[in-house]
Design a protein around this motif. Sequence first.
Motif, PDB file in Angstrom:
ATOM      1  N   HIS A 174       0.848  -1.178   0.000  1.00 23.79           N
ATOM      2  CA  HIS A 174       0.000   0.000   0.000  1.00 23.79           C
ATOM      3  C   HIS A 174       0.890   1.237   0.000  1.00 23.79           C
ATOM      4  N   TYR A 221      -4.957   9.077  -5.665  1.00 29.50           N
ATOM      5  CA  TYR A 221      -4.782   8.689  -4.267  1.00 29.50           C
ATOM      6  C   TYR A 221      -5.370   9.735  -3.326  1.00 29.50           C
ATOM      7  N   GLU A 272     -12.751   8.091  -8.939  1.00 28.61           N
ATOM      8  CA  GLU A 272     -12.772   7.552  -7.587  1.00 28.61           C
ATOM      9  C   GLU A 272     -11.363   7.559  -6.997  1.00 28.61           C
ATOM     10  N   ALA A 299      -8.173   5.858  -5.275  1.00 27.95           N
ATOM     11  CA  ALA A 299      -7.562   4.542  -5.413  1.00 27.95           C
ATOM     12  C   ALA A 299      -6.077   4.614  -5.087  1.00 27.95           C
ATOM     13  N   ASP A 300      -5.539   3.481  -4.647  1.00 30.59           N
ATOM     14  CA  ASP A 300      -4.110   3.288  -4.420  1.00 30.59           C
ATOM     15  C   ASP A 300      -3.598   2.386  -5.530  1.00 30.59           C
ATOM     16  N   SER A 303      -2.805  -1.286  -5.004  1.00 28.77           N
ATOM     17  CA  SER A 303      -3.863  -2.250  -4.695  1.00 28.77           C
ATOM     18  C   SER A 303      -5.174  -1.750  -5.292  1.00 28.77           C
ATOM     19  N   LEU A 304      -5.342  -1.921  -6.580  1.00 25.20           N
ATOM     20  CA  LEU A 304      -6.519  -1.428  -7.275  1.00 25.20           C
ATOM     21  C   LEU A 304      -7.711  -2.349  -7.027  1.00 25.20           C
ATOM     22  N   ARG A 305      -8.902  -1.776  -6.950  1.00 30.86           N
ATOM     23  CA  ARG A 305     -10.108  -2.565  -6.650  1.00 30.86           C
ATOM     24  C   ARG A 305     -10.669  -3.271  -7.881  1.00 30.86           C
ATOM     25  N   PHE A 306     -10.180  -2.958  -9.054  1.00 28.91           N
ATOM     26  CA  PHE A 306     -10.778  -3.452 -10.294  1.00 28.91           C
ATOM     27  C   PHE A 306     -10.428  -4.920 -10.534  1.00 28.91           C
ATOM     28  N   THR A 338      -9.647  -5.758 -17.084  1.00 26.19           N
ATOM     29  CA  THR A 338     -10.766  -4.816 -17.174  1.00 26.19           C
ATOM     30  C   THR A 338     -10.590  -3.761 -18.257  1.00 26.19           C
ATOM     31  N   GLU A 368       0.152  -4.206 -10.684  1.00 23.95           N
ATOM     32  CA  GLU A 368      -1.279  -3.959 -10.594  1.00 23.95           C
ATOM     33  C   GLU A 368      -1.832  -3.397 -11.896  1.00 23.95           C
TER      34      GLU A 368
END
Length: 271
Positions: free
Chosen positions: A3, A70, A93, A95-96, A99-102, A106, A128
């Motif tokens: 992170h 970020y 949105e 995001a870091d 550690s991406l949420r996608f 994608t 990532e």
Amino acid sequence: MAHETAKYIHGHHESVLRSHAWRTAENSAGYLLPYLKTDHTILDIGCGPGTITADFAEIAHDGQVTGVDYVADILPKAEAAVAERGLTNTRFEQADVHSLRFPDDTFDIVHAHQVLQHVSDPVQALREMRRVAKPGGLIAVRDSDYAAFTWFPESEGLTAWLDLYETVARAGGGEPDAGRRLKSWALKAGFPETAIEATSSTWTFSDEPDRTWWGGLWADRSLHSDFAKQALNGGHATADELQAISDAWKAWGAAEESWLMIPHGEILCRA
């Protein structure tokens, strides 16, 4: 999963946004533009005030563009930038990049401009970026290389600025000479050399409007941005030294003979 632990040393003072809002896809992502298609899904990492993101959205008008940063506080400015152009194919949105949420696979394009120099683990960031790119998609990264900045005439004040900048950036956990390291980081992230195209390009400031604009914004940044605060709080510079650096930027901007070249490393990596 790593992170973010590095500090973003510039912050978002007006003098910083003055330069960030100047950035466009043409002047900051020209190496990527020939590959963009109208139906692409694009992730713009470190979108800041959204000017490059908005340009991507105009090109990929039948696709979708997601801008992430970020620092969540900057996202309303990005939303305003796309709203002003009437663009409806964008979203933003926090995001870091580590550690991406996608989900995997994608995006057609994953882009980051002037980001990896500021993050704590650029290799993990590239992993990532590769993970969320579709097979055959592109990861596009561009970062400046501070040690390679070149200017005329010689200036003790600008030399002091560069030394201080590199010290403050590294104290914050970043790597200011990222441009020359991008290919190496991509290899460490698992890209084969055959999947990496490494190039470079420059910004040049010399005519009167450009040099006074650039010299003026750095004169202000040297006194008022988070860079100045971290230089003071970290004991890297005194207030008098920052004032001398600010004065040097003003003097450089005012001189007709002044010239500044900022080099950038670029990589296009095929997922």
